[in-house]
Design a protein around this motif. Structure first.
Motif, PDB file in Angstrom:
ATOM      1  N   SER A  85     -25.859  58.742  -1.411  1.00 18.14           N
ATOM      2  CA  SER A  85     -27.262  58.329  -1.455  1.00 18.14           C
ATOM      3  C   SER A  85     -28.097  59.579  -1.235  1.00 18.14           C
ATOM      4  CB  SER A  85     -27.550  57.307  -0.360  1.00 18.14           C
ATOM      5  OG  SER A  85     -28.918  57.009  -0.315  1.00 18.14           O
ATOM      6  N   TYR A  86     -29.267  59.620  -1.846  1.00 15.11           N
ATOM      7  CA  TYR A  86     -30.162  60.756  -1.657  1.00 15.11           C
ATOM      8  C   TYR A  86     -31.169  60.464  -0.559  1.00 15.11           C
ATOM      9  CZ  TYR A  86     -28.583  63.288  -5.757  1.00 15.11           C
ATOM     10  OH  TYR A  86     -27.828  63.998  -6.648  1.00 15.11           O
ATOM     11  N   VAL A  87     -31.474  61.497   0.201  1.00 18.61           N
ATOM     12  CA  VAL A  87     -32.562  61.469   1.161  1.00 18.61           C
ATOM     13  C   VAL A  87     -33.583  62.474   0.641  1.00 18.61           C
ATOM     14  CG1 VAL A  87     -33.254  62.004   3.528  1.00 18.61           C
ATOM     15  CG2 VAL A  87     -31.105  60.815   3.090  1.00 18.61           C
ATOM     16  N   PHE A  88     -34.835  62.041   0.560  1.00 18.69           N
ATOM     17  CA  PHE A  88     -35.899  62.903   0.062  1.00 18.69           C
ATOM     18  C   PHE A  88     -36.706  63.426   1.245  1.00 18.69           C
ATOM     19  CE2 PHE A  88     -35.160  59.739  -3.311  1.00 18.69           C
ATOM     20  CZ  PHE A  88     -34.806  60.596  -4.343  1.00 18.69           C
ATOM     21  N   GLY A  89     -36.669  64.734   1.428  1.00 10.78           N
ATOM     22  CA  GLY A  89     -37.483  65.374   2.467  1.00 10.78           C
ATOM     23  C   GLY A  89     -38.826  65.751   1.867  1.00 10.78           C
ATOM     24  N   ILE A  90     -39.893  65.159   2.353  1.00  9.36           N
ATOM     25  CA  ILE A  90     -41.223  65.394   1.792  1.00  9.36           C
ATOM     26  C   ILE A  90     -41.725  66.778   2.210  1.00  9.36           C
ATOM     27  CG2 ILE A  90     -43.617  64.585   1.687  1.00  9.36           C
ATOM     28  CD1 ILE A  90     -41.594  62.727   0.304  1.00  9.36           C
ATOM     29  N   LYS A  91     -42.049  67.604   1.216  1.00 10.78           N
ATOM     30  CA  LYS A  91     -42.612  68.928   1.476  1.00 10.78           C
ATOM     31  C   LYS A  91     -44.132  68.918   1.379  1.00 10.78           C
ATOM     32  CE  LYS A  91     -38.635  71.531  -0.227  1.00 10.78           C
ATOM     33  NZ  LYS A  91     -38.191  72.496  -1.240  1.00 10.78           N
ATOM     34  N   GLU A  92     -44.628  68.178   0.377  1.00 15.72           N
ATOM     35  CA  GLU A  92     -46.076  68.145   0.171  1.00 15.72           C
ATOM     36  C   GLU A  92     -46.447  66.914  -0.660  1.00 15.72           C
ATOM     37  OE1 GLU A  92     -49.546  71.025  -1.790  1.00 15.72           O
ATOM     38  OE2 GLU A  92     -47.452  71.682  -1.816  1.00 15.72           O
ATOM     39  N   ILE A  93     -47.635  66.373  -0.387  1.00 18.04           N
ATOM     40  CA  ILE A  93     -48.180  65.272  -1.179  1.00 18.04           C
ATOM     41  C   ILE A  93     -49.601  65.660  -1.569  1.00 18.04           C
ATOM     42  CG2 ILE A  93     -48.784  62.834  -1.272  1.00 18.04           C
ATOM     43  CD1 ILE A  93     -46.757  62.364   1.007  1.00 18.04           C
ATOM     44  N   ARG A  94     -49.863  65.630  -2.874  1.00 19.98           N
ATOM     45  CA  ARG A  94     -51.200  65.968  -3.379  1.00 19.98           C
ATOM     46  C   ARG A  94     -51.791  64.755  -4.076  1.00 19.98           C
ATOM     47  NH1 ARG A  94     -49.001  70.997  -6.757  1.00 19.98           N
ATOM     48  NH2 ARG A  94     -48.253  72.264  -5.024  1.00 19.98           N
ATOM     49  N   SER A  95     -53.107  64.595  -3.956  1.00 19.34           N
ATOM     50  CA  SER A  95     -53.784  63.538  -4.708  1.00 19.34           C
ATOM     51  C   SER A  95     -55.134  64.063  -5.179  1.00 19.34           C
ATOM     52  CB  SER A  95     -53.946  62.265  -3.878  1.00 19.34           C
ATOM     53  OG  SER A  95     -54.838  62.482  -2.813  1.00 19.34           O
ATOM     54  N   THR A  96     -55.624  63.481  -6.257  1.00 19.63           N
ATOM     55  CA  THR A  96     -56.892  63.937  -6.829  1.00 19.63           C
ATOM     56  C   THR A  96     -58.093  63.520  -5.995  1.00 19.63           C
ATOM     57  OG1 THR A  96     -56.847  62.014  -8.291  1.00 19.63           O
ATOM     58  CG2 THR A  96     -56.066  64.113  -9.201  1.00 19.63           C
ATOM     59  N   GLY A  97     -57.956  62.489  -5.176  1.00 21.44           N
ATOM     60  CA  GLY A  97     -58.990  62.143  -4.207  1.00 21.44           C
ATOM     61  C   GLY A  97     -60.184  61.380  -4.731  1.00 21.44           C
ATOM     62  N   LEU A  98     -60.059  60.675  -5.831  1.00 22.09           N
ATOM     63  CA  LEU A  98     -61.193  59.885  -6.308  1.00 22.09           C
ATOM     64  C   LEU A  98     -61.342  58.626  -5.470  1.00 22.09           C
ATOM     65  CD1 LEU A  98     -60.752  60.394 -10.144  1.00 22.09           C
ATOM     66  CD2 LEU A  98     -62.341  61.546  -8.595  1.00 22.09           C
ATOM     67  N   LEU A  99     -60.431  57.665  -5.634  1.00 23.74           N
ATOM     68  CA  LEU A  99     -60.436  56.467  -4.790  1.00 23.74           C
ATOM     69  C   LEU A  99     -59.329  56.504  -3.745  1.00 23.74           C
ATOM     70  CD1 LEU A  99     -61.322  53.634  -7.316  1.00 23.74           C
ATOM     71  CD2 LEU A  99     -62.819  54.867  -5.761  1.00 23.74           C
TER      72      LEU A  99
ATOM     73  N   MET B 123     -42.602  59.338   8.392  1.00 21.25           N
ATOM     74  CA  MET B 123     -41.307  59.790   8.908  1.00 21.25           C
ATOM     75  C   MET B 123     -40.926  61.181   8.389  1.00 21.25           C
ATOM     76  SD  MET B 123     -40.618  57.342  10.889  1.00 21.25           S
ATOM     77  CE  MET B 123     -38.961  57.669  11.384  1.00 21.25           C
ATOM     78  N   GLY B 124     -41.638  61.669   7.384  1.00 21.45           N
ATOM     79  CA  GLY B 124     -41.328  62.994   6.835  1.00 21.45           C
ATOM     80  C   GLY B 124     -40.204  62.994   5.826  1.00 21.45           C
ATOM     81  N   GLU B 125     -39.480  61.900   5.720  1.00 15.13           N
ATOM     82  CA  GLU B 125     -38.401  61.787   4.743  1.00 15.13           C
ATOM     83  C   GLU B 125     -38.255  60.341   4.303  1.00 15.13           C
ATOM     84  OE1 GLU B 125     -34.751  63.158   6.513  1.00 15.13           O
ATOM     85  OE2 GLU B 125     -34.466  61.304   7.621  1.00 15.13           O
ATOM     86  N   ILE B 126     -37.611  60.180   3.159  1.00 16.02           N
ATOM     87  CA  ILE B 126     -37.374  58.843   2.625  1.00 16.02           C
ATOM     88  C   ILE B 126     -35.869  58.651   2.531  1.00 16.02           C
ATOM     89  CG2 ILE B 126     -37.679  57.348   0.621  1.00 16.02           C
ATOM     90  CD1 ILE B 126     -40.355  58.946   0.220  1.00 16.02           C
ATOM     91  N   THR B 127     -35.377  57.640   3.248  1.00 12.31           N
ATOM     92  CA  THR B 127     -33.946  57.338   3.274  1.00 12.31           C
ATOM     93  C   THR B 127     -33.703  56.035   2.524  1.00 12.31           C
ATOM     94  OG1 THR B 127     -34.091  56.071   5.322  1.00 12.31           O
ATOM     95  CG2 THR B 127     -33.751  58.467   5.535  1.00 12.31           C
ATOM     96  N   ASN B 128     -32.470  55.546   2.603  1.00  9.36           N
ATOM     97  CA  ASN B 128     -32.140  54.298   1.906  1.00  9.36           C
ATOM     98  C   ASN B 128     -32.465  53.047   2.720  1.00  9.36           C
ATOM     99  OD1 ASN B 128     -30.063  54.693   3.746  1.00  9.36           O
ATOM    100  ND2 ASN B 128     -28.495  53.900   2.395  1.00  9.36           N
ATOM    101  N   LYS B 129     -33.180  53.200   3.825  1.00  9.89           N
ATOM    102  CA  LYS B 129     -33.616  52.028   4.588  1.00  9.89           C
ATOM    103  C   LYS B 129     -34.728  51.339   3.811  1.00  9.89           C
ATOM    104  CE  LYS B 129     -32.458  53.872   9.073  1.00  9.89           C
ATOM    105  NZ  LYS B 129     -32.951  54.429  10.323  1.00  9.89           N
ATOM    106  N   ASP B 130     -34.602  50.028   3.664  1.00 13.27           N
ATOM    107  CA  ASP B 130     -35.575  49.262   2.894  1.00 13.27           C
ATOM    108  C   ASP B 130     -36.779  48.939   3.777  1.00 13.27           C
ATOM    109  OD1 ASP B 130     -36.728  47.947   0.774  1.00 13.27           O
ATOM    110  OD2 ASP B 130     -35.629  46.085   1.114  1.00 13.27           O
ATOM    111  N   SER B 131     -37.649  49.936   3.914  1.00 14.28           N
ATOM    112  CA  SER B 131     -38.858  49.751   4.718  1.00 14.28           C
ATOM    113  C   SER B 131     -39.967  50.601   4.113  1.00 14.28           C
ATOM    114  CB  SER B 131     -38.603  50.160   6.172  1.00 14.28           C
ATOM    115  OG  SER B 131     -38.264  51.522   6.243  1.00 14.28           O
ATOM    116  N   GLU B 132     -41.174  50.294   4.491  1.00 14.80           N
ATOM    117  CA  GLU B 132     -42.316  51.051   3.989  1.00 14.80           C
ATOM    118  C   GLU B 132     -42.254  52.469   4.539  1.00 14.80           C
ATOM    119  OE1 GLU B 132     -46.906  50.810   5.011  1.00 14.80           O
ATOM    120  OE2 GLU B 132     -46.167  48.982   4.028  1.00 14.80           O
ATOM    121  N   ASN B 133     -42.242  53.466   3.662  1.00 19.62           N
ATOM    122  CA  ASN B 133     -42.153  54.843   4.116  1.00 19.62           C
ATOM    123  C   ASN B 133     -43.241  55.752   3.553  1.00 19.62           C
ATOM    124  OD1 ASN B 133     -40.870  54.771   1.589  1.00 19.62           O
ATOM    125  ND2 ASN B 133     -38.871  54.691   2.551  1.00 19.62           N
ATOM    126  N   LEU B 134     -44.161  55.197   2.770  1.00 18.80           N
ATOM    127  CA  LEU B 134     -45.342  55.930   2.306  1.00 18.80           C
ATOM    128  C   LEU B 134     -46.574  55.090   2.611  1.00 18.80           C
ATOM    129  CD1 LEU B 134     -44.141  57.076  -1.231  1.00 18.80           C
ATOM    130  CD2 LEU B 134     -44.384  58.526   0.792  1.00 18.80           C
TER     131      LEU B 134
END
Length: 190
Positions: free
Chosen positions: A148-162, A170-181
Motif C-alpha cells: 500500500s502507498y502512503v502519501f507524505g504531503i509536501k505542499e498543497i497549492r490552490s488558486t484561492g478564488l472560492l 496528519m501530514g500524510e495519507i494512509t490506507n485508513k478510511d477516514s477524512e484526511n484532507l
C-alpha cells in the motif's frame, strides 16, 4: 463335482465379503480425506486481506469563516488534470460535503479543478485549481494484501478564488478510511 461347486461358492462368498470390507474401508478413507481437505481449506480463505489496501484521500468541506462547520457545496464539478483517462469525480449534479480525491501513483503531483456550476457562478466560469505535491512511500501490508502507498504531503497549492485553503492535518495519507484532507471554502455569511 459337488465338492468343487460348493468350494467355488464358498470362495466366491469369501471374495464378496472381502470386497465389501475393502470397499467400506476405502469409503471411510475417502470420506476422511475429503473431511480433512475441507477443514484444511476452510482456514485458507481467499479473503485474507479484508483491510483497505489503497491510500485514498477523503476531503471534507468546511466553512473558512468557521473552520469546524462543515458545508455542502451545491453544483460542484471536480475533475483531474493530466491524469491518463481523465474523468469527472463529481459531475456537479448534487451538493457535496465530502469527496474522495485519488492521488496518482505514477507522479508526485496530482491536480484537481473545482468548477462551480451554480447559476450565478457558472456564467462567470469560476474555477479553483488545487495541486497536491507529495512523496509516494510503498509499505508492505502482508503477503495477502501486498503493498500500500502512503502519501507524505509536501505542499498543497490552490488558486484561492472560492477555496480559501486546503490542509492535511496528519501530514500524510494512509490506507485508513477516514477524512484526511480539509478544504475550506469561502461561503456567504447569511
Amino acid at each position: 463335482m459337488t465338492d468343487n461347486t460348493s468350494n467355488n461358492n464358498i470362495s466366491r462368498k469369501g471374495n464378496l465379503r472381502f470386497l465389501r470390507f475393502a470397499a467400506a474401508g476405502n469409503l471411510r478413507s475417502l470420506l476422511g480425506a475429503v473431511l480433512f481437505l475441507i477443514i484444511l481449506t476452510w482456514g485458507c480463505s481467499s479473503d485474507e486481506c479484508l483491510q483497505n489496501r489503497n491510500a485514498l484521500p477523503l476531503a471534507g468541506f468546511y466553512n473558512s469563516f468557521e473552520p469546524t462547520q462543515t458545508v455542502a457545496i451545491d453544483s460542484l464539478e471536480v475533475y483531474g488534470v493530466g491524469a491518463p483517462g481523465d474523468s469527472i469525480l463529481s459531475p456537479g449534479t448534487q451538493a457535496l460535503s465530502k469527496l474522495y480525491l485519488p492521488f496518482r501513483l505514477d507522479s508526485d503531483t496530482t491536480r484537481y479543478v473545482f468548477r462551480y456550476l451554480h447559476k450565478e457562478l457558472a456564467q462567470q466560469n469560476i474555477r479553483d485549481t488545487v495541486t497536491f505535491i507529495y512523496s509516494r512511500d510503498p509499505r508492505f501490508v502482508s503477503s495477502a494484501c501486498g503493498v500500500s502507498y502512503v502519501f507524505g504531503i509536501k505542499e498543497i497549492r490552490s488558486t484561492g478564488l472560492l477555496i480559501d485553503s486546503v490542509t492535511c492535518p496528519m501530514g500524510e495519507i494512509t490506507n485508513k478510511d477516514s477524512e484526511n484532507l480539509s478544504i475550506y471554502f469561502r461561503v456567504s455569511q447569511q
